[in-house]
Design a protein around this motif. Structure first.
Motif, short mmCIF file in Angstrom:
data_model
loop_
_atom_site.label_atom_id
_atom_site.label_comp_id
_atom_site.label_asym_id
_atom_site.label_seq_id
_atom_site.Cartn_x
_atom_site.Cartn_y
_atom_site.Cartn_z
N GLN A 259 -51.41 40.02 52.41
CA GLN A 259 -50.26 39.98 51.50
C GLN A 259 -49.04 39.37 52.19
O GLN A 259 -48.37 38.51 51.62
CB GLN A 259 -49.92 41.39 51.01
CG GLN A 259 -48.79 41.42 50.00
CD GLN A 259 -48.39 42.84 49.64
OE1 GLN A 259 -47.87 43.57 50.46
NE2 GLN A 259 -48.67 43.22 48.40
N LEU A 260 -48.78 39.78 53.40
CA LEU A 260 -47.61 39.27 54.11
C LEU A 260 -47.73 37.77 54.37
O LEU A 260 -46.78 37.01 54.14
CB LEU A 260 -47.44 40.04 55.42
CG LEU A 260 -46.18 39.74 56.24
CD1 LEU A 260 -45.72 40.99 56.99
CD2 LEU A 260 -46.36 38.59 57.21
N THR A 261 -48.90 37.33 54.79
CA THR A 261 -49.05 35.90 55.08
C THR A 261 -48.92 35.05 53.83
O THR A 261 -48.37 33.95 53.86
CB THR A 261 -50.40 35.61 55.77
OG1 THR A 261 -51.48 35.91 54.89
CG2 THR A 261 -50.55 36.43 57.04
N ASP A 324 -55.93 39.41 59.14
CA ASP A 324 -54.79 38.49 59.26
C ASP A 324 -53.74 38.97 60.25
O ASP A 324 -52.63 38.43 60.28
CB ASP A 324 -54.15 38.29 57.88
CG ASP A 324 -54.97 37.37 57.00
OD1 ASP A 324 -55.33 36.29 57.47
OD2 ASP A 324 -55.25 37.74 55.84
N GLY A 325 -54.10 39.96 61.07
CA GLY A 325 -53.14 40.49 62.02
C GLY A 325 -52.47 39.45 62.91
O GLY A 325 -51.23 39.44 63.04
N PRO A 326 -53.22 38.55 63.53
CA PRO A 326 -52.57 37.54 64.39
C PRO A 326 -51.60 36.64 63.65
O PRO A 326 -50.56 36.24 64.20
CB PRO A 326 -53.76 36.74 64.94
CG PRO A 326 -54.93 37.67 64.87
CD PRO A 326 -54.69 38.48 63.62
N TYR A 327 -51.91 36.33 62.38
CA TYR A 327 -51.02 35.48 61.59
C TYR A 327 -49.75 36.24 61.21
O TYR A 327 -48.67 35.64 61.12
CB TYR A 327 -51.74 34.98 60.34
CG TYR A 327 -53.01 34.22 60.67
CD1 TYR A 327 -52.95 32.95 61.25
CD2 TYR A 327 -54.26 34.78 60.44
CE1 TYR A 327 -54.11 32.26 61.58
CE2 TYR A 327 -55.42 34.09 60.77
CZ TYR A 327 -55.34 32.84 61.33
OH TYR A 327 -56.49 32.17 61.66
N VAL A 328 -49.87 37.55 61.00
CA VAL A 328 -48.68 38.37 60.75
C VAL A 328 -47.75 38.31 61.96
O VAL A 328 -46.52 38.17 61.81
CB VAL A 328 -49.08 39.83 60.44
CG1 VAL A 328 -47.86 40.74 60.45
CG2 VAL A 328 -49.80 39.91 59.10
N LEU A 329 -48.31 38.45 63.15
CA LEU A 329 -47.49 38.37 64.36
C LEU A 329 -46.75 37.03 64.43
O LEU A 329 -45.56 36.99 64.75
CB LEU A 329 -48.38 38.53 65.60
CG LEU A 329 -49.05 39.89 65.80
CD1 LEU A 329 -50.01 39.83 66.97
CD2 LEU A 329 -48.01 40.99 66.00
N ASP A 330 -47.45 35.95 64.14
CA ASP A 330 -46.83 34.62 64.17
C ASP A 330 -45.66 34.54 63.20
O ASP A 330 -44.59 34.00 63.54
CB ASP A 330 -47.86 33.55 63.82
CG ASP A 330 -48.93 33.37 64.88
OD1 ASP A 330 -48.71 33.83 66.01
OD2 ASP A 330 -49.98 32.78 64.57
N ILE A 331 -45.85 35.06 61.98
CA ILE A 331 -44.81 34.96 60.96
C ILE A 331 -43.60 35.82 61.32
O ILE A 331 -42.45 35.38 61.19
CB ILE A 331 -45.38 35.35 59.59
CG1 ILE A 331 -46.37 34.27 59.11
CG2 ILE A 331 -44.27 35.55 58.56
CD1 ILE A 331 -47.22 34.69 57.94
#
Length: 427
Positions: A259-261, A324-331
């Motif tokens: 959802q966040l990504t 999608d945890g790593p992509y959340v960190l990036d965002i």
């Protein structure tokens, strides 16, 4: 925003969607029921040829559309006539100006709650399932399925019946009773799996490769690239409801992190299309302390999210190995935001705070976002002078167990005025 497509042209009509693109290596694949790159096994997402060149005309087209997510059909992987098909028509839920909550938290720049409990099955999952249903139609599936922490099971059960599909959904065996009943009432098959959500998800991945799963569309597995796009509509609606402007800050719960990504993706699309003014915005992720792998990685400065075994009342967020945890960190890092967590006691307190100030009864995930917002302000990470949007993704009636022990009658009295006066409630 036109995209270049490989020699593999799309074989189905899903509006502006033209391909599936790998988020890791960029390899393009034709539209189909696949979720992992054939070259590097990275996750796939929908790539588009979106309308361009006339932002004011597109705004007018959107504003003239139906009061649901199909007003944004030109930006979604759905056929042009999607609004005429049998579906639950989710979306365009209320953006509540939360002035009383703002006063409690010390927010001066404007605080809003995007209340997605107003969707047909009372959670944001109706959005993502609606998109997945259109993909399932396009690819000829006959049964809808999913692995679920609760809300998705109900959303799939309801959407399947409305659209004429069979359904079979899988849940952890120990979900909240309200979510179990809501998933079962639609008459599809509901299967409890002994274990947590990650065990359920692994089982579903095995079932996809077995003849037993032939003809099945798993909305959050083999239809995941399309399913995830439904969350973009939250970004679209928030900006439209703010008068076609970006919020300065947004607080989003994290389960798988999709959802966040996708909200970030939606905001970037609006900017690229000229529908909103380009300006900085910050995205904050919210987790429960009892299942906080992304928050732990963020605080430690890590790029890898280490799985955890969930133990929290926020069961809708209890995904110990978020895809999608790593992509959340990036965002979070790219936008200047953060990822934070709160414990179960803070979740309950936040549910009650939102109910007491704004009359919104949130499920535990909403308690997480409100609780994290409070904590971020106290820690100086969220600027109270800026416009802030907090997501409530579900209805508190689904998670009554969380607040039932501390919520009950103020008093129990005889049916006469003297008893009422004696209870100290009069005047």
């Amino acid at each position: 925003m036109a995209v270049q497509v490989t020699e593999n042209a799309p074989t189905v009509a899903l509006g502006p969607a033209v391909a599936l693109s790998c988020r890791e290596c960029g390899q393009r694949n034709p539209l189909g029921p696949i979720f992992a790159c054939q070259d590097c096994f990275g996750p796939l997402e929908v790539a588009y040829d979106l309308p361009s060149g006339d932002p004011e005309g597109l705004k007018k087209q959107i504003e003239a559309g139906p009061d649901n997510i199909w007003r944004y059909a030109p930006l979604l992987p759905v056929p042009a006539d999607v609004a005429d098909k049998p579906n639950l028509n989710p979306g365009f839920t209320k953006l509540v100006q939360a002035d009383r909550l703002a006063a409690e938290l010390g927010v001066t720049g404007g605080l809003y709650v995007k209340d997605d409990s107003g969707n047909p099955t009372h959670s944001f999952k109706d959005r993502v399932v609606a998109i997945a249903v259109e993909a399932a139609r396009a690819f000829g599936f006959t049964t809808l399925s999913c692995s679920s922490t609760g809300n998705l099971a109900g959303a799939v059960g309801a959407a399947a019946r409305r659209a004429g599909f069979q359904s079979c959904v899988f849940i952890p065996h120990d979900l909240e009773a309200g979510k179990v009943v809501m998933a079962a009432v639609y008459g599809g098959d509901l299967v409890g799996i002994e274990g947590n959500y990650d065990d359920v998800n692994r089982f579903c991945s095995e079932l996809i490769g077995d003849p037993l799963g032939e003809g099945w569309g798993f909305v959050n597995v083999n239809l995941r690239p399309y399913y995830g796009e439904g969350s973009k509509t939250l970004a679209y609606e928030i900006c439209e409801q703010l008068g076609w402007r970006l919020p300065d800050q947004i607080v989003i719960p994290i389960a798988s992190g999709s959802q966040l990504t996708k909200i970030d993706k939606g905001l970037k699309e609006l900017i690229a299309l000229g529908l909103v003014e380009d300006k900085p915005y910050k995205i904050f992720g919210a987790q429960a302390e009892g299942c906080s792998p992304v928050s732990a990685a963020f605080k430690a400065g890590h790029d890898v999210v280490r799985p955890q075994k969930p133990k929290t009342i926020a069961k809708s967020l209890a995904i110990g190995n978020p895809a999608d945890g790593p992509y959340v960190l990036d965002i979070a890092r790219r936008t200047g935001g953060a990822v934070e967590d709160v414990n179960d006691e803070q979740i309950v307190d936040a549910i009650k705070l939102l109910a007491r100030t704004e009359g919104i009864f949130a499920e535990t995930a909403g308690g997480v976002t409100v609780g994290v917002t409070k904590k971020l302000i106290e820690d100086g990470l969220l600027d109270p002078s800026l416009t802030t949007v907090v997501l409530n993704t579900g209805d508190g009636l689904k998670t009554l167990d969380a607040v039932a022990p501390t919520s009950g009658p103020t008093a129990t009295i005889r049916p006469d005025l003297d008893a009422f006066r004696a209870a100290g409630l009069a005047g």
